[in-house]
Design a protein around this motif. Structure first.
Motif, PDB file in Angstrom:
ATOM      1  N   THR A 139     -39.260  -6.800 -28.124  1.00  0.00           N
ATOM      2  CA  THR A 139     -40.513  -6.401 -27.114  1.00  0.00           C
ATOM      3  C   THR A 139     -40.059  -5.170 -26.419  1.00  0.00           C
ATOM      4  O   THR A 139     -40.993  -4.300 -26.436  1.00  0.00           O
ATOM      5  N   ASN A 140     -39.188  -5.313 -25.786  1.00  0.00           N
ATOM      6  CA  ASN A 140     -38.743  -4.023 -24.984  1.00  0.00           C
ATOM      7  C   ASN A 140     -38.487  -2.784 -25.745  1.00  0.00           C
ATOM      8  O   ASN A 140     -38.856  -1.812 -25.388  1.00  0.00           O
ATOM      9  N   ASP A 141     -37.400  -3.113 -26.863  1.00  0.00           N
ATOM     10  CA  ASP A 141     -37.168  -2.069 -27.971  1.00  0.00           C
ATOM     11  C   ASP A 141     -38.608  -1.412 -28.306  1.00  0.00           C
ATOM     12  O   ASP A 141     -38.615  -0.121 -28.573  1.00  0.00           O
ATOM     13  N   ALA A 142     -39.487  -2.207 -28.805  1.00  0.00           N
ATOM     14  CA  ALA A 142     -40.770  -1.641 -29.232  1.00  0.00           C
ATOM     15  C   ALA A 142     -41.746  -0.675 -28.400  1.00  0.00           C
ATOM     16  O   ALA A 142     -42.465   0.187 -28.851  1.00  0.00           O
ATOM     17  N   LEU A 143     -40.969  -0.789 -27.021  1.00  0.00           N
ATOM     18  CA  LEU A 143     -41.726   0.168 -25.933  1.00  0.00           C
ATOM     19  C   LEU A 143     -41.466   1.591 -26.294  1.00  0.00           C
ATOM     20  O   LEU A 143     -41.970   2.505 -25.886  1.00  0.00           O
ATOM     21  N   LEU A 144     -40.347   1.517 -26.745  1.00  0.00           N
ATOM     22  CA  LEU A 144     -39.665   3.207 -26.830  1.00  0.00           C
ATOM     23  C   LEU A 144     -40.478   3.939 -27.953  1.00  0.00           C
ATOM     24  O   LEU A 144     -41.055   5.012 -27.356  1.00  0.00           O
ATOM     25  N   PRO A 145     -40.845   3.504 -28.941  1.00  0.00           N
ATOM     26  CA  PRO A 145     -41.895   4.419 -29.776  1.00  0.00           C
ATOM     27  C   PRO A 145     -43.360   4.088 -29.222  1.00  0.00           C
ATOM     28  O   PRO A 145     -43.987   5.119 -29.266  1.00  0.00           O
ATOM     29  N   LEU A 146     -43.672   3.186 -28.509  1.00  0.00           N
ATOM     30  CA  LEU A 146     -45.134   2.851 -28.416  1.00  0.00           C
ATOM     31  C   LEU A 146     -45.300   3.804 -27.263  1.00  0.00           C
ATOM     32  O   LEU A 146     -46.559   4.405 -27.058  1.00  0.00           O
ATOM     33  N   LEU A 147     -44.350   4.019 -26.546  1.00  0.00           N
ATOM     34  CA  LEU A 147     -44.506   4.813 -25.031  1.00  0.00           C
ATOM     35  C   LEU A 147     -44.205   6.323 -25.600  1.00  0.00           C
ATOM     36  O   LEU A 147     -44.118   7.226 -24.778  1.00  0.00           O
ATOM     37  N   GLY A 148     -43.845   6.596 -26.796  1.00  0.00           N
ATOM     38  CA  GLY A 148     -43.457   8.132 -27.428  1.00  0.00           C
ATOM     39  C   GLY A 148     -42.336   8.445 -26.833  1.00  0.00           C
ATOM     40  O   GLY A 148     -41.960   9.730 -26.570  1.00  0.00           O
ATOM     41  N   LEU A 149     -41.327   7.740 -26.464  1.00  0.00           N
ATOM     42  CA  LEU A 149     -40.008   8.253 -25.738  1.00  0.00           C
ATOM     43  C   LEU A 149     -38.818   8.205 -27.021  1.00  0.00           C
ATOM     44  O   LEU A 149     -38.283   9.270 -26.876  1.00  0.00           O
ATOM     45  N   ARG A 150     -38.622   7.349 -27.828  1.00  0.00           N
ATOM     46  CA  ARG A 150     -37.726   7.537 -29.228  1.00  0.00           C
ATOM     47  C   ARG A 150     -38.041   6.672 -30.081  1.00  0.00           C
ATOM     48  O   ARG A 150     -38.718   5.596 -29.779  1.00  0.00           O
ATOM     49  N   GLU A 151     -37.261   6.425 -31.018  1.00  0.00           N
ATOM     50  CA  GLU A 151     -37.469   5.474 -31.901  1.00  0.00           C
ATOM     51  C   GLU A 151     -36.731   4.173 -31.481  1.00  0.00           C
ATOM     52  O   GLU A 151     -35.842   4.249 -30.330  1.00  0.00           O
ATOM     53  N   LYS A 152     -36.847   3.068 -32.185  1.00  0.00           N
ATOM     54  CA  LYS A 152     -36.057   1.843 -31.624  1.00  0.00           C
ATOM     55  C   LYS A 152     -34.489   1.930 -31.881  1.00  0.00           C
ATOM     56  O   LYS A 152     -34.032   2.487 -32.519  1.00  0.00           O
ATOM     57  N   LEU A 153     -34.084   1.316 -30.731  1.00  0.00           N
ATOM     58  CA  LEU A 153     -32.399   1.044 -30.825  1.00  0.00           C
ATOM     59  C   LEU A 153     -31.960   0.171 -31.599  1.00  0.00           C
ATOM     60  O   LEU A 153     -30.959   0.184 -32.405  1.00  0.00           O
ATOM     61  N   PHE A 154     -32.753  -0.978 -31.779  1.00  0.00           N
ATOM     62  CA  PHE A 154     -32.317  -2.436 -32.544  1.00  0.00           C
ATOM     63  C   PHE A 154     -33.347  -2.680 -33.568  1.00  0.00           C
ATOM     64  O   PHE A 154     -33.878  -3.716 -33.401  1.00  0.00           O
ATOM     65  N   PRO A 155     -33.536  -1.780 -34.527  1.00  0.00           N
ATOM     66  CA  PRO A 155     -34.635  -2.441 -35.451  1.00  0.00           C
ATOM     67  C   PRO A 155     -34.251  -3.642 -36.128  1.00  0.00           C
ATOM     68  O   PRO A 155     -35.105  -4.168 -36.503  1.00  0.00           O
ATOM     69  N   GLU A 156     -32.956  -3.808 -36.212  1.00  0.00           N
ATOM     70  CA  GLU A 156     -32.488  -5.291 -36.684  1.00  0.00           C
ATOM     71  C   GLU A 156     -33.182  -6.337 -36.220  1.00  0.00           C
ATOM     72  O   GLU A 156     -32.846  -7.601 -36.485  1.00  0.00           O
ATOM     73  N   LEU A 157     -33.540  -6.256 -34.855  1.00  0.00           N
ATOM     74  CA  LEU A 157     -33.890  -7.487 -34.274  1.00  0.00           C
ATOM     75  C   LEU A 157     -35.729  -7.623 -34.071  1.00  0.00           C
ATOM     76  O   LEU A 157     -36.245  -8.470 -33.643  1.00  0.00           O
ATOM     77  N   GLU A 158     -36.341  -6.567 -34.911  1.00  0.00           N
ATOM     78  CA  GLU A 158     -37.710  -6.466 -34.551  1.00  0.00           C
ATOM     79  C   GLU A 158     -38.336  -7.683 -35.398  1.00  0.00           C
ATOM     80  O   GLU A 158     -39.586  -8.054 -35.058  1.00  0.00           O
ATOM     81  N   ASN A 159     -37.635  -8.581 -36.217  1.00  0.00           N
ATOM     82  CA  ASN A 159     -38.293  -9.664 -36.779  1.00  0.00           C
ATOM     83  C   ASN A 159     -38.194 -10.832 -35.586  1.00  0.00           C
ATOM     84  O   ASN A 159     -38.786 -11.863 -36.138  1.00  0.00           O
ATOM     85  N   PHE A 160     -37.816 -10.453 -34.359  1.00  0.00           N
ATOM     86  CA  PHE A 160     -37.944 -11.599 -33.339  1.00  0.00           C
ATOM     87  C   PHE A 160     -39.319 -11.321 -32.721  1.00  0.00           C
ATOM     88  O   PHE A 160     -39.624 -12.090 -31.965  1.00  0.00           O
ATOM     89  N   SER A 161     -40.100 -10.230 -33.119  1.00  0.00           N
ATOM     90  CA  SER A 161     -41.416 -10.489 -32.872  1.00  0.00           C
ATOM     91  C   SER A 161     -42.209 -10.658 -33.847  1.00  0.00           C
ATOM     92  O   SER A 161     -42.160 -10.124 -35.049  1.00  0.00           O
ATOM     93  N   GLY A 162     -43.191 -11.740 -33.620  1.00  0.00           N
ATOM     94  CA  GLY A 162     -44.118 -12.157 -34.617  1.00  0.00           C
ATOM     95  C   GLY A 162     -43.602 -13.216 -35.656  1.00  0.00           C
ATOM     96  O   GLY A 162     -44.362 -13.850 -36.192  1.00  0.00           O
ATOM     97  N   ASN A 163     -42.346 -13.838 -35.469  1.00  0.00           N
ATOM     98  CA  ASN A 163     -41.707 -14.765 -36.032  1.00  0.00           C
ATOM     99  C   ASN A 163     -41.266 -15.889 -35.327  1.00  0.00           C
ATOM    100  O   ASN A 163     -40.832 -15.635 -34.140  1.00  0.00           O
TER     101      ASN A 163
END
Lengths: 173, 173
Positions: free
Chosen positions: B64-88
């Motif tokens: 969730t915190n990592d997704a803030l980086l692109p959502l707030l226009g700061l940079r790409e995600k640091l840990f895309p390998e963890l993005e399946n922890f959102s929504g699963n």
């Protein structure tokens, strides 16, 4: 250019206060929805084994919201008879008030708060709450009324997370 | 008189943004403290019978915190390998990453966010986040970056309430 910045800042303050209020109201509404989801008896269950009963948490949230009235300098508490739901564990209560009573008090305290909130100016929100002295507020300007509301919104979210763990047995007809 | 009001509004905006940031940081810190309280193995327990494991929730909060980086226009995600922890759901994970890895990523994502946040102006906070178009933002000015952070702070509080239900067996030496 400077005038534009100034105009933006004034608009920003109004916008942010509005957002904090929307966030607060949405958490209240989520609590209300939760307690309208099941039959009243279901809320006598513990949210997890050995933990608080859901009905106790509703009493706790009413007491917390009610305490905002004097803390924000709006009026005395509506339900002082529930103030022992703040600071005391569920296990100290042999009997809880009936769910109909709790739900009614929850609605009343929230509509009273909303009514006051709708008439508060930015200056009032940014002013000190009643538990901080003028001298301390001078040094700690964050001890304002808006900050209290931000904290209480997070407190509601905290207990909502717990309430949503409640397991209700399916009623077999 | 008018000038004083304008000055107050500018100061208010700065003050409120600061408060929202303090509130956000304090919830991050509370999560950190929680995951430093017990031995790593303890976090493989479910927070309540049949519910999420604490370690899964840490993965969820990192994502969730990592997704803030692109959502707030700061940079790409640091840990895309963890993005399946959102929504699963937790139950879809046979194995969770090691706690040392999760704790390290939690620290990294939060220090990266703090670093960006410390350099953001009021104008940037009140600007649209990257998931809303300019046209929609015109109609819905609340879809700004600060509002995202208010929402995520409440989301952290929600899961903190759940984490604090974790029961850890006493180790008998």
């Amino acid at each position: 250019m400077e005038n534009q910045t100034i105009k933006a800042d004034t608009a920003f303050t109004q916008q942010i206060i509005k957002q904090v209020l929307v966030s607060w109201t949405s958490r209240n509404t989520a609590v209300t929805s939760f307690f309208n989801k099941y039959a009243d008896d279901a809320y006598l269950n513990e949210i997890a084994p050995g933990r608080n009963r859901a009905a106790f948490l509703l009493g706790h949230l009413i007491a917390t919201n009610d305490a905002l009235l004097p803390l924000l300098g709006l009026r005395e508490k509506l339900f002082p008879e529930l103030e022992n739901f703040s600071g005391n564990p569920d296990k100290s209560f042999a009997n809880l008030p009936a769910m109909t009573e709790l739900k009614q008090k929850w609605e009343t305290v929230n509509s009273t708060l909303s009514d006051h909130f709708s008439r508060m100016s930015a200056e009032e929100w940014m002013d000190r709450h009643t538990a901080v002295s003028e001298a301390d507020f001078e040094l700690e300007p964050q001890r304002n009324k808006l900050n209290v509301l931000i904290g209480r919104t997070n407190h509601q979210s905290y207990h909502l997370g717990q309430l949503n763990l409640l397991k209700v047995k399916e009623v077999v007809v």
